[in-house]
Design a protein around this motif. Structure first.
Motif, PDB file in Angstrom:
ATOM      1  N   UNK A  79       0.836  -1.185  -0.006  1.00 17.25           N
ATOM      2  CA  UNK A  79       0.149   0.025  -0.129  1.00 17.25           C
ATOM      3  C   UNK A  79       0.969   1.085   0.034  1.00 17.25           C
ATOM      4  N   UNK A  80       0.327   2.227  -0.521  1.00 13.94           N
ATOM      5  CA  UNK A  80       1.216   3.573  -0.451  1.00 13.94           C
ATOM      6  C   UNK A  80       0.411   4.667   0.431  1.00 13.94           C
ATOM      7  N   UNK A  81       1.098   4.894   1.467  1.00 13.79           N
ATOM      8  CA  UNK A  81       0.563   6.100   2.394  1.00 13.79           C
ATOM      9  C   UNK A  81       0.948   7.350   1.647  1.00 13.79           C
ATOM     10  N   UNK A  82      -0.152   7.960   0.838  1.00  6.20           N
ATOM     11  CA  UNK A  82       0.190   8.999   0.165  1.00  6.20           C
ATOM     12  C   UNK A  82       0.680  10.301   0.643  1.00  6.20           C
ATOM     13  N   UNK A  83       0.245  10.475   1.976  1.00  7.21           N
ATOM     14  CA  UNK A  83       0.611  11.934   2.918  1.00  7.21           C
ATOM     15  C   UNK A  83       2.181  11.709   3.093  1.00  7.21           C
ATOM     16  N   UNK A  84       2.710  10.558   2.949  1.00  9.50           N
ATOM     17  CA  UNK A  84       3.773  10.527   3.722  1.00  9.50           C
ATOM     18  C   UNK A  84       5.152  10.157   2.326  1.00  9.50           C
ATOM     19  N   UNK A  85       4.353  10.019   1.205  1.00 12.09           N
ATOM     20  CA  UNK A  85       4.966   9.588  -0.020  1.00 12.09           C
ATOM     21  C   UNK A  85       5.660   8.012   0.100  1.00 12.09           C
ATOM     22  N   UNK A  86       5.221   7.287   0.757  1.00 17.46           N
ATOM     23  CA  UNK A  86       5.861   6.176   1.331  1.00 17.46           C
ATOM     24  C   UNK A  86       5.054   4.685   1.226  1.00 17.46           C
ATOM     25  N   UNK A 123      -6.611  -9.976   0.060  1.00 19.00           N
ATOM     26  CA  UNK A 123      -7.856  -9.471   0.289  1.00 19.00           C
ATOM     27  C   UNK A 123      -8.025  -8.134  -0.089  1.00 19.00           C
ATOM     28  N   UNK A 124      -8.547  -7.735  -1.586  1.00 22.47           N
ATOM     29  CA  UNK A 124      -8.772  -6.439  -1.909  1.00 22.47           C
ATOM     30  C   UNK A 124      -9.694  -5.611  -1.139  1.00 22.47           C
ATOM     31  N   UNK A 125      -9.358  -4.649  -0.682  1.00 24.25           N
ATOM     32  CA  UNK A 125     -10.317  -3.671   0.050  1.00 24.25           C
ATOM     33  C   UNK A 125      -9.550  -2.356  -0.005  1.00 24.25           C
ATOM     34  N   UNK A 126     -10.476  -1.162   0.303  1.00 22.99           N
ATOM     35  CA  UNK A 126      -9.719   0.101   0.686  1.00 22.99           C
ATOM     36  C   UNK A 126      -9.256   0.264   2.020  1.00 22.99           C
ATOM     37  N   UNK A 127      -8.104   0.912   2.162  1.00 17.67           N
ATOM     38  CA  UNK A 127      -7.650   0.943   3.323  1.00 17.67           C
ATOM     39  C   UNK A 127      -7.568   2.381   3.984  1.00 17.67           C
ATOM     40  N   UNK A 128      -7.898   2.446   5.469  1.00 22.94           N
ATOM     41  CA  UNK A 128      -7.719   3.738   5.996  1.00 22.94           C
ATOM     42  C   UNK A 128      -6.474   3.672   6.782  1.00 22.94           C
ATOM     43  N   UNK A 129      -5.432   4.634   7.000  1.00 22.28           N
ATOM     44  CA  UNK A 129      -4.276   4.826   7.445  1.00 22.28           C
ATOM     45  C   UNK A 129      -4.087   5.829   8.619  1.00 22.28           C
ATOM     46  N   UNK A 130      -4.046   5.443   9.768  1.00 18.86           N
ATOM     47  CA  UNK A 130      -3.712   6.423  10.738  1.00 18.86           C
ATOM     48  C   UNK A 130      -2.025   6.618  10.852  1.00 18.86           C
ATOM     49  N   UNK A 131      -1.724   7.812  10.430  1.00 18.59           N
ATOM     50  CA  UNK A 131      -0.307   8.174  10.470  1.00 18.59           C
ATOM     51  C   UNK A 131       0.153   8.865  11.526  1.00 18.59           C
ATOM     52  N   UNK A 132       1.394   8.416  12.284  1.00 18.63           N
ATOM     53  CA  UNK A 132       1.621   8.990  13.453  1.00 18.63           C
ATOM     54  C   UNK A 132       2.812  10.329  12.953  1.00 18.63           C
ATOM     55  N   UNK A 133       2.558  11.564  13.186  1.00 19.88           N
ATOM     56  CA  UNK A 133       3.612  12.590  12.844  1.00 19.88           C
ATOM     57  C   UNK A 133       4.748  12.420  13.591  1.00 19.88           C
ATOM     58  N   UNK A 134       4.759  11.666  14.794  1.00 19.29           N
ATOM     59  CA  UNK A 134       6.185  11.747  15.769  1.00 19.29           C
ATOM     60  C   UNK A 134       6.793  10.501  15.311  1.00 19.29           C
ATOM     61  N   UNK A 171      -8.261   7.137  -1.094  1.00 17.42           N
ATOM     62  CA  UNK A 171      -7.378   7.137  -0.232  1.00 17.42           C
ATOM     63  C   UNK A 171      -7.759   8.143   1.001  1.00 17.42           C
ATOM     64  N   UNK A 172      -7.822   7.324   2.176  1.00 15.98           N
ATOM     65  CA  UNK A 172      -8.127   7.702   3.266  1.00 15.98           C
ATOM     66  C   UNK A 172      -6.883   7.671   4.432  1.00 15.98           C
ATOM     67  N   UNK A 173      -6.475   8.701   4.902  1.00 12.82           N
ATOM     68  CA  UNK A 173      -5.390   8.852   5.813  1.00 12.82           C
ATOM     69  C   UNK A 173      -5.740   9.978   6.973  1.00 12.82           C
ATOM     70  N   UNK A 174      -5.438   9.615   8.247  1.00  9.43           N
ATOM     71  CA  UNK A 174      -5.613  10.272   9.293  1.00  9.43           C
ATOM     72  C   UNK A 174      -4.118  10.584   9.917  1.00  9.43           C
ATOM     73  N   UNK A 175      -3.814  12.147   9.968  1.00  4.39           N
ATOM     74  CA  UNK A 175      -2.486  12.297  10.576  1.00  4.39           C
ATOM     75  C   UNK A 175      -2.812  12.632  12.097  1.00  4.39           C
ATOM     76  N   UNK A 176      -1.833  12.243  12.862  1.00  2.00           N
ATOM     77  CA  UNK A 176      -2.074  12.603  14.450  1.00  2.00           C
ATOM     78  C   UNK A 176      -0.857  11.912  15.105  1.00  2.00           C
ATOM     79  N   UNK A 177      -1.050  11.838  16.244  1.00  2.32           N
ATOM     80  CA  UNK A 177      -0.338  11.085  17.252  1.00  2.32           C
ATOM     81  C   UNK A 177      -0.872   9.863  17.737  1.00  2.32           C
ATOM     82  N   UNK A 178      -0.014   8.666  17.381  1.00  2.00           N
ATOM     83  CA  UNK A 178      -0.336   7.390  17.953  1.00  2.00           C
ATOM     84  C   UNK A 178      -0.540   7.283  19.567  1.00  2.00           C
ATOM     85  N   UNK A 179      -1.117   6.293  20.073  1.00  2.27           N
ATOM     86  CA  UNK A 179      -0.902   6.169  21.499  1.00  2.27           C
ATOM     87  C   UNK A 179       0.368   5.768  22.173  1.00  2.27           C
TER      88      UNK A 179
END
Length: 155
Positions: free
Chosen positions: A86-93, A102-113, A144-152
């Motif tokens: 998968x490509x994490x678009x907001x991180x170009x990674x 298993x084909x499906x649409x992914x949601x990524x929670x991306x930690x900014x730290x 493409x669904x990505x949520x940027x924030x801080x992980x636990x």
């Protein structure tokens, strides 16, 4: 592509994940070449999304010779197109897909730290996004669904 609620297998061991990725590519008529295998192993060894250059460096170190970044980019694009990565678009990674069969649409929670990305499956949300796009006269191909924030762990 219709997406409905589903249950998928999680490939925990490195060997199982590589076998699932290989089987996925072969099932769509692609070859699992030694370089593709090495690129996948390098990608799967990272615990966070990484750039194509990170993968190129890891593959070069593993093979003992410099591998061209454009070759790795082509392979990663092939992996993304076939659900092996998968490509994490907001991180170009890129990140190895934990369930390539298993084909499906992914949601990524991306930690900014720390840079880690948590993969979440919620076909209701991605279905709503697809429906909203279609209601606007737009044909969604790959939401493409990505949520940027801080992980636990970093909070």
């Amino acid at each position: 592509m219709a997406h409905t609620a589903h249950v998928h297998g999680q490939h925990y061991s490195r060997a199982d994940l590589a076998a699932a990725a290989r089987n996925r590519l072969v099932s769509v008529g692609e070859q699992w070449t030694p370089l593709r295998s090495t690129v996948f192993q390098a990608l799967a060894d990272f615990d966070r999304p990484v750039s194509a250059y990170d993968v190129t460096d890891a593959v070069s170190a593993a093979s003992g010779r410099r591998i061209a970044a454009n070759s790795v980019y082509r392979i990663l694009d092939l992996f993304v197109a076939n659900n092996v990565a998968s490509r994490v678009e907001s991180a170009n990674a890129f990140i190895a897909n934990a369930h390539p069969d298993c084909p499906h649409d992914c949601i990524f929670l991306v930690c900014d730290r720390c840079g880690r990305a948590t993969h979440v499956d919620d076909d209701r949300i991605t279905g709503d996004v697809r429906s909203a796009a279609m209601a606007a006269g737009f044909t969604p191909v790959r939401p493409v669904i990505e949520v940027r924030g801080i992980c636990a762990n970093c909070a």
